[in-house]
Design a protein around this motif. Sequence first.
Motif, PDB file in Angstrom:
ATOM      1  N   MET A   1       0.826  -1.200   0.000  1.00  0.00           N
ATOM      2  CA  MET A   1       0.000   0.000   0.000  1.00  0.00           C
ATOM      3  C   MET A   1       0.863   1.254   0.000  1.00  0.00           C
ATOM      4  O   MET A   1       0.513   2.252  -0.629  1.00  0.00           O
ATOM      5  N   ARG A   2       1.996   1.192   0.719  1.00  0.00           N
ATOM      6  CA  ARG A   2       2.860   2.376   0.766  1.00  0.00           C
ATOM      7  C   ARG A   2       3.313   2.773  -0.630  1.00  0.00           C
ATOM      8  O   ARG A   2       3.298   3.962  -0.987  1.00  0.00           O
ATOM      9  N   GLN A   3       3.717   1.802  -1.440  1.00  0.00           N
ATOM     10  CA  GLN A   3       4.203   2.107  -2.781  1.00  0.00           C
ATOM     11  C   GLN A   3       3.093   2.708  -3.640  1.00  0.00           C
ATOM     12  O   GLN A   3       3.323   3.643  -4.407  1.00  0.00           O
ATOM     13  N   ARG A   4       1.888   2.147  -3.517  1.00  0.00           N
ATOM     14  CA  ARG A   4       0.753   2.677  -4.286  1.00  0.00           C
ATOM     15  C   ARG A   4       0.418   4.089  -3.839  1.00  0.00           C
ATOM     16  O   ARG A   4       0.171   4.970  -4.656  1.00  0.00           O
ATOM     17  N   LEU A   5       0.419   4.309  -2.528  1.00  0.00           N
ATOM     18  CA  LEU A   5       0.134   5.630  -1.984  1.00  0.00           C
ATOM     19  C   LEU A   5       1.183   6.637  -2.427  1.00  0.00           C
ATOM     20  O   LEU A   5       0.862   7.758  -2.846  1.00  0.00           O
ATOM     21  N   LEU A   6       2.443   6.224  -2.352  1.00  0.00           N
ATOM     22  CA  LEU A   6       3.543   7.096  -2.769  1.00  0.00           C
ATOM     23  C   LEU A   6       3.410   7.470  -4.242  1.00  0.00           C
ATOM     24  O   LEU A   6       3.555   8.639  -4.626  1.00  0.00           O
ATOM     25  N   GLN A   7       3.112   6.473  -5.069  1.00  0.00           N
ATOM     26  CA  GLN A   7       2.977   6.700  -6.495  1.00  0.00           C
ATOM     27  C   GLN A   7       1.852   7.682  -6.811  1.00  0.00           C
ATOM     28  O   GLN A   7       2.021   8.627  -7.597  1.00  0.00           O
ATOM     29  N   LEU A   8       0.692   7.482  -6.184  1.00  0.00           N
ATOM     30  CA  LEU A   8      -0.477   8.312  -6.495  1.00  0.00           C
ATOM     31  C   LEU A   8      -0.335   9.723  -5.935  1.00  0.00           C
ATOM     32  O   LEU A   8      -0.720  10.694  -6.591  1.00  0.00           O
ATOM     33  N   ARG A   9       0.211   9.851  -4.746  1.00  0.00           N
ATOM     34  CA  ARG A   9       0.413  11.193  -4.186  1.00  0.00           C
ATOM     35  C   ARG A   9       1.440  11.967  -5.007  1.00  0.00           C
ATOM     36  O   ARG A   9       1.296  13.181  -5.215  1.00  0.00           O
ATOM     37  N   GLN A  11       1.912  11.461  -8.197  1.00  0.00           N
ATOM     38  CA  GLN A  11       1.219  11.761  -9.454  1.00  0.00           C
ATOM     39  C   GLN A  11       0.321  12.988  -9.320  1.00  0.00           C
ATOM     40  O   GLN A  11       0.268  13.826 -10.223  1.00  0.00           O
ATOM     41  N   ILE A  12      -0.372  13.094  -8.193  1.00  0.00           N
ATOM     42  CA  ILE A  12      -1.220  14.269  -7.967  1.00  0.00           C
ATOM     43  C   ILE A  12      -0.384  15.534  -7.966  1.00  0.00           C
ATOM     44  O   ILE A  12      -0.743  16.539  -8.597  1.00  0.00           O
ATOM     45  N   LYS A  13       0.744  15.496  -7.265  1.00  0.00           N
ATOM     46  CA  LYS A  13       1.583  16.688  -7.177  1.00  0.00           C
ATOM     47  C   LYS A  13       2.197  17.056  -8.525  1.00  0.00           C
ATOM     48  O   LYS A  13       2.419  18.235  -8.815  1.00  0.00           O
ATOM     49  N   GLU A  14       2.472  16.048  -9.352  1.00  0.00           N
ATOM     50  CA  GLU A  14       3.046  16.331 -10.669  1.00  0.00           C
ATOM     51  C   GLU A  14       1.988  16.818 -11.660  1.00  0.00           C
ATOM     52  O   GLU A  14       2.222  17.756 -12.417  1.00  0.00           O
ATOM     53  N   GLU A  15       0.833  16.168 -11.667  1.00  0.00           N
ATOM     54  CA  GLU A  15      -0.200  16.497 -12.645  1.00  0.00           C
ATOM     55  C   GLU A  15      -1.067  17.678 -12.224  1.00  0.00           C
ATOM     56  O   GLU A  15      -1.673  18.345 -13.055  1.00  0.00           O
ATOM     57  N   LYS A  16      -1.161  17.915 -10.906  1.00  0.00           N
ATOM     58  CA  LYS A  16      -1.996  19.002 -10.374  1.00  0.00           C
ATOM     59  C   LYS A  16      -3.399  18.981 -11.001  1.00  0.00           C
ATOM     60  O   LYS A  16      -3.831  19.941 -11.652  1.00  0.00           O
ATOM     61  N   PRO A  17      -4.141  17.885 -10.839  1.00  0.00           N
ATOM     62  CA  PRO A  17      -5.441  17.764 -11.487  1.00  0.00           C
ATOM     63  C   PRO A  17      -6.434  18.815 -10.997  1.00  0.00           C
ATOM     64  O   PRO A  17      -6.434  19.194  -9.816  1.00  0.00           O
ATOM     65  N   LEU A  18      -7.270  19.278 -11.919  1.00  0.00           N
ATOM     66  CA  LEU A  18      -8.315  20.243 -11.586  1.00  0.00           C
ATOM     67  C   LEU A  18      -9.504  19.481 -11.010  1.00  0.00           C
ATOM     68  O   LEU A  18     -10.066  18.600 -11.658  1.00  0.00           O
ATOM     69  N   ILE A  19      -9.900  19.821  -9.789  1.00  0.00           N
ATOM     70  CA  ILE A  19     -10.998  19.157  -9.106  1.00  0.00           C
ATOM     71  C   ILE A  19     -12.142  20.156  -8.959  1.00  0.00           C
ATOM     72  O   ILE A  19     -12.012  21.177  -8.284  1.00  0.00           O
ATOM     73  N   HIS A  20     -13.260  19.849  -9.610  1.00  0.00           N
ATOM     74  CA  HIS A  20     -14.436  20.723  -9.551  1.00  0.00           C
ATOM     75  C   HIS A  20     -15.279  20.314  -8.355  1.00  0.00           C
ATOM     76  O   HIS A  20     -15.790  19.201  -8.294  1.00  0.00           O
ATOM     77  N   CYS A  21     -15.423  21.225  -7.397  1.00  0.00           N
ATOM     78  CA  CYS A  21     -16.143  20.928  -6.153  1.00  0.00           C
ATOM     79  C   CYS A  21     -17.364  21.835  -6.026  1.00  0.00           C
ATOM     80  O   CYS A  21     -17.225  23.060  -5.948  1.00  0.00           O
ATOM     81  N   ILE A  22     -18.549  21.241  -6.020  1.00  0.00           N
ATOM     82  CA  ILE A  22     -19.785  21.971  -5.736  1.00  0.00           C
ATOM     83  C   ILE A  22     -20.213  21.534  -4.347  1.00  0.00           C
ATOM     84  O   ILE A  22     -20.693  20.422  -4.146  1.00  0.00           O
ATOM     85  N   THR A 222     -10.031  14.089  -5.397  1.00  0.00           N
ATOM     86  CA  THR A 222      -8.643  14.339  -5.784  1.00  0.00           C
ATOM     87  C   THR A 222      -7.926  13.038  -6.119  1.00  0.00           C
ATOM     88  O   THR A 222      -7.229  12.929  -7.138  1.00  0.00           O
ATOM     89  N   TYR A 223      -8.083  12.034  -5.279  1.00  0.00           N
ATOM     90  CA  TYR A 223      -7.492  10.724  -5.584  1.00  0.00           C
ATOM     91  C   TYR A 223      -8.162  10.089  -6.806  1.00  0.00           C
ATOM     92  O   TYR A 223      -7.508   9.405  -7.604  1.00  0.00           O
ATOM     93  N   LEU A 224      -9.457  10.330  -6.955  1.00  0.00           N
ATOM     94  CA  LEU A 224     -10.198   9.755  -8.078  1.00  0.00           C
ATOM     95  C   LEU A 224      -9.668  10.267  -9.414  1.00  0.00           C
ATOM     96  O   LEU A 224      -9.798   9.601 -10.447  1.00  0.00           O
ATOM     97  N   ALA A 225      -9.053  11.431  -9.395  1.00  0.00           N
ATOM     98  CA  ALA A 225      -8.487  11.996 -10.624  1.00  0.00           C
ATOM     99  C   ALA A 225      -7.317  11.179 -11.154  1.00  0.00           C
ATOM    100  O   ALA A 225      -6.963  11.284 -12.335  1.00  0.00           O
ATOM    101  N   VAL A 226      -6.717  10.343 -10.281  1.00  0.00           N
ATOM    102  CA  VAL A 226      -5.515   9.606 -10.708  1.00  0.00           C
ATOM    103  C   VAL A 226      -5.618   8.098 -10.527  1.00  0.00           C
ATOM    104  O   VAL A 226      -4.670   7.374 -10.855  1.00  0.00           O
ATOM    105  N   MET A 267       1.854  15.230   6.332  1.00  0.00           N
ATOM    106  CA  MET A 267       1.969  13.793   6.608  1.00  0.00           C
ATOM    107  C   MET A 267       2.661  13.071   5.467  1.00  0.00           C
ATOM    108  O   MET A 267       2.400  13.342   4.295  1.00  0.00           O
ATOM    109  N   THR A 268       3.510  12.139   5.823  1.00  0.00           N
ATOM    110  CA  THR A 268       4.234  11.366   4.817  1.00  0.00           C
ATOM    111  C   THR A 268       3.512  10.049   4.536  1.00  0.00           C
ATOM    112  O   THR A 268       2.652   9.610   5.315  1.00  0.00           O
ATOM    113  N   GLU A 269       3.914   9.410   3.441  1.00  0.00           N
ATOM    114  CA  GLU A 269       3.335   8.113   3.112  1.00  0.00           C
ATOM    115  C   GLU A 269       3.664   7.087   4.189  1.00  0.00           C
ATOM    116  O   GLU A 269       2.839   6.229   4.512  1.00  0.00           O
TER     117      GLU A 269
END
Length: 282
Positions: A1-9, A11-22, A222-226, A267-269
């Motif tokens: 899980m740590r590796q998956r979490l590290l990878q996705l977090r 990815q979020i920081k690199e891609e900076k996905p746009l999250i539309h929140c209503i 945010t996680y769903l974006a990646v 918080m770290t992975e």
Amino acid sequence: MRQRLLQLRKQIKEEKPLIHCITHPIVVNDCANAVLALGGRPIMAEHPAEVADISASAAALTVSLGNITDARAESMLLAGKAIKRMKDAENAKRASVIDLVGITCSPFRMELAKRFIKECKPAVIKGNGSEIRAIAGAAFHGTGVDVSAADAVTAKDPDTVHSMAHIARKLAEETGAVILVTGEVDIIASPNKDTTYGIYNGSPNMAKVTGTGCMLTCITGTYLAVTDALTACILAAITLDCAGECASAAKGLGTYHIELINQLSVMTEDQITQLSNIQRLL
């Protein structure tokens, strides 16, 4: 899980996905900061004239029924349909999350939730124990926007955990969405077999400050974006719950509220994986 979490977090920081929140206007600032803390880019647009265009360019959409106006109700459906069209047309990883706030005490919210689920096909349906029971057609006890004591899921009573797990699994199979039930034990159920989990993390202080439920909705988006919906729900729940455990309430709830967002950003992975307590339920 740590590796998956590290990878996705990462990815979020690199891609900076746009999250539309209503979301609920009371928690717009907290939700935006939660998305920023993970590395995403929040946009909180809710005018009916622009939401379809904004969702079409976003990586994920989150909607909350926490405060409904005519315009906000219209915007939720317009945005949900827009992101569904993009996903269908491009076969892209576009998806939405709906938070069923208050459907136990408002027939209007209940009907809006059912319409969104039917027409927009969200990847994630989120709610507390009472709200999930209500949308699933099970007996429930409505108490405003909070879960009732009769519907609460607690670690001390495993029967409540397994009963809710079965309700969530059935709802997941019926809707095709991942179901995220929030409470002392968070329950996550996927339409796929053997993928229902309990998250035994968090702090009672999280229920004492405004916005933690809506923050979880936006963190999930945010996680769903990646990643896929099941992984997004698991990582979102453990991320916020572990931050809630690490935030100190010694100076009062105002400081705790701020410290919760601080912990999301620092918080770290390793910390998350060391603290996380995930159990397979079904």
